[in-house]
Design a protein around this motif. Structure first.
Motif, PDB file in Angstrom:
ATOM      1  N   VAL A 122       0.832  -1.002  -0.005  1.00 56.81           N
ATOM      2  CA  VAL A 122       0.046  -0.105   0.029  1.00 56.81           C
ATOM      3  C   VAL A 122       0.829   1.280  -0.097  1.00 56.81           C
ATOM      4  O   VAL A 122       0.517   2.258  -0.537  1.00 56.81           O
ATOM      5  CB  VAL A 122      -1.021   0.037   1.168  1.00 56.81           C
ATOM      6  N   SER A 123       1.924   1.391   0.645  1.00 57.66           N
ATOM      7  CA  SER A 123       2.722   2.304   0.706  1.00 57.66           C
ATOM      8  C   SER A 123       3.334   2.608  -0.421  1.00 57.66           C
ATOM      9  O   SER A 123       3.628   3.810  -0.810  1.00 57.66           O
ATOM     10  CB  SER A 123       3.860   2.189   2.048  1.00 57.66           C
ATOM     11  N   ILE A 182       3.962   5.513  -5.761  1.00 59.45           N
ATOM     12  CA  ILE A 182       3.852   5.625  -7.251  1.00 59.45           C
ATOM     13  C   ILE A 182       2.623   6.451  -7.720  1.00 59.45           C
ATOM     14  O   ILE A 182       2.696   6.726  -8.842  1.00 59.45           O
ATOM     15  CB  ILE A 182       3.910   4.166  -7.915  1.00 59.45           C
ATOM     16  N   SER A 183       1.736   6.779  -6.933  1.00 57.04           N
ATOM     17  CA  SER A 183       0.529   7.732  -7.534  1.00 57.04           C
ATOM     18  C   SER A 183       1.177   8.981  -8.088  1.00 57.04           C
ATOM     19  O   SER A 183       0.035   9.577  -8.703  1.00 57.04           O
ATOM     20  CB  SER A 183      -0.424   7.620  -6.366  1.00 57.04           C
ATOM     21  N   PHE A 223       1.679  12.784 -12.479  1.00 59.50           N
ATOM     22  CA  PHE A 223       1.874  14.106 -12.258  1.00 59.50           C
ATOM     23  C   PHE A 223       3.553  14.514 -12.452  1.00 59.50           C
ATOM     24  O   PHE A 223       3.853  15.611 -13.272  1.00 59.50           O
ATOM     25  CB  PHE A 223       1.679  14.530 -10.792  1.00 59.50           C
ATOM     26  N   SER A 224       4.384  13.688 -12.107  1.00 62.88           N
ATOM     27  CA  SER A 224       5.739  13.696 -12.470  1.00 62.88           C
ATOM     28  C   SER A 224       5.931  13.691 -14.030  1.00 62.88           C
ATOM     29  O   SER A 224       6.814  14.751 -14.548  1.00 62.88           O
ATOM     30  CB  SER A 224       6.490  12.817 -11.603  1.00 62.88           C
ATOM     31  N   TRP A 225       5.237  12.759 -14.554  1.00 61.87           N
ATOM     32  CA  TRP A 225       5.536  12.723 -16.145  1.00 61.87           C
ATOM     33  C   TRP A 225       4.992  13.880 -16.680  1.00 61.87           C
ATOM     34  O   TRP A 225       5.421  14.483 -17.808  1.00 61.87           O
ATOM     35  CB  TRP A 225       4.864  11.477 -16.626  1.00 61.87           C
ATOM     36  N   TYR A 226       3.948  14.507 -16.271  1.00 66.72           N
ATOM     37  CA  TYR A 226       3.361  15.775 -17.055  1.00 66.72           C
ATOM     38  C   TYR A 226       4.272  16.937 -16.604  1.00 66.72           C
ATOM     39  O   TYR A 226       4.493  17.670 -17.703  1.00 66.72           O
ATOM     40  CB  TYR A 226       2.074  16.073 -16.225  1.00 66.72           C
ATOM     41  N   GLU A 233       6.829  10.152  -1.094  1.00 68.11           N
ATOM     42  CA  GLU A 233       7.739   9.267  -0.016  1.00 68.11           C
ATOM     43  C   GLU A 233       7.256   9.613   1.347  1.00 68.11           C
ATOM     44  O   GLU A 233       6.970   8.795   1.982  1.00 68.11           O
ATOM     45  CB  GLU A 233       9.263   9.547  -0.146  1.00 68.11           C
ATOM     46  N   LEU A 234       7.101  10.813   1.620  1.00 71.43           N
ATOM     47  CA  LEU A 234       6.486  11.196   3.125  1.00 71.43           C
ATOM     48  C   LEU A 234       5.315  10.543   3.325  1.00 71.43           C
ATOM     49  O   LEU A 234       4.767  10.211   4.125  1.00 71.43           O
ATOM     50  CB  LEU A 234       6.468  12.704   3.115  1.00 71.43           C
TER      51      LEU A 234
END
Length: 220
Positions: free
Chosen positions: A120-121, A126-127, A131-134, A153-154
């Protein structure tokens, strides 16, 4: 922008490799101990807190060592052509420290037979990828990409601690203060990075006297 991403990739590799080495080493120490004591609730609680705090201590030392030793290390290993990496390095160090600290709750849950905590973490972490790709495709803003990764990560760290507490049913109260200390250290590293990028001179010495003290407190 290809040059910028090449510099980013090199910095990510330089910080990821030692973080993975530390994570694997500490897992090999604590996972067998926790697994052997899972039938003894009080002993398992004690070892779980030792595991969590050991990961927090490693995170604190990783941030302190990475920021203090990062600039000379980059200069020595990569040369002047990678000077732009110095502005990203403290952020990357904080990113990997967050990832390193998450291992404590994952190992504790795994020893208790709860494999879902880590899964789950990881999903939380990775969720942020779309947004990072965008951001990478539209702005090439490396700082924003790293900030998104630090946030994920936090969030993954907090989720793993919460799930471990609920599923394994142990108290995390003894680790609250060490966690607060290492978060303060990460915040100081972020302030250091920001001041280094936005001021002609950065007050390194006063800031890192406090940071080293916090790191030593967590390690103790």
């Amino acid at each position: 922008w290809l040059v910028a991403f090449a510099i980013f990739s090199m910095g990510f590799t330089l910080t990821l490799w030692p973080a993975m080495l530390l994570a694997n080493s500490i897992q090999s120490i604590f996972l067998p101990l926790l697994s052997e004591s899972k039938e003894n609730k009080s002993e398992f609680q004690r070892l779980a807190m030792v595991t969590l705090q050991a990961h927090f201590a490693l995170g604190a030392l990783f941030v302190t060592g990475g920021v203090l030793l990062g600039p000379p290390l980059v200069g020595y290993l990569l040369g002047a052509k990678y000077t732009p990496l110095l502005g990203l390095f403290p952020w990357l160090v904080v990113l990997q420290a967050m990832r390193l600290m998450e291992g404590g709750s994952a190992i504790t849950a795994l020893a208790a037979g709860r494999t879902g905590v880590s899964a789950v973490s990881n999903l939380v972490r990775i969720s942020v990828m779309p947004f990072s790709w965008y951001v990478a495709a539209t702005t090439s803003n490396l700082h924003l990409i790293i900030w998104l990764a630090i946030g994920s990560e936090l969030a993954g760290l907090l989720v793993s601690l919460f799930m471990m507490r609920r599923q394994v049913k142990i108290s995390v109260a003894p680790s609250v203060w060490p966690f607060a200390l290492v978060m303060s250290l990460c915040a100081l590293a972020a302030i250091y990075a920001w001041m280094g990028e936005n001021a002609a001179s950065t007050p390194v010495s006063p800031l890192w006297i406090i940071a080293i003290i916090l790191g030593l407190c967590v390690a103790a």
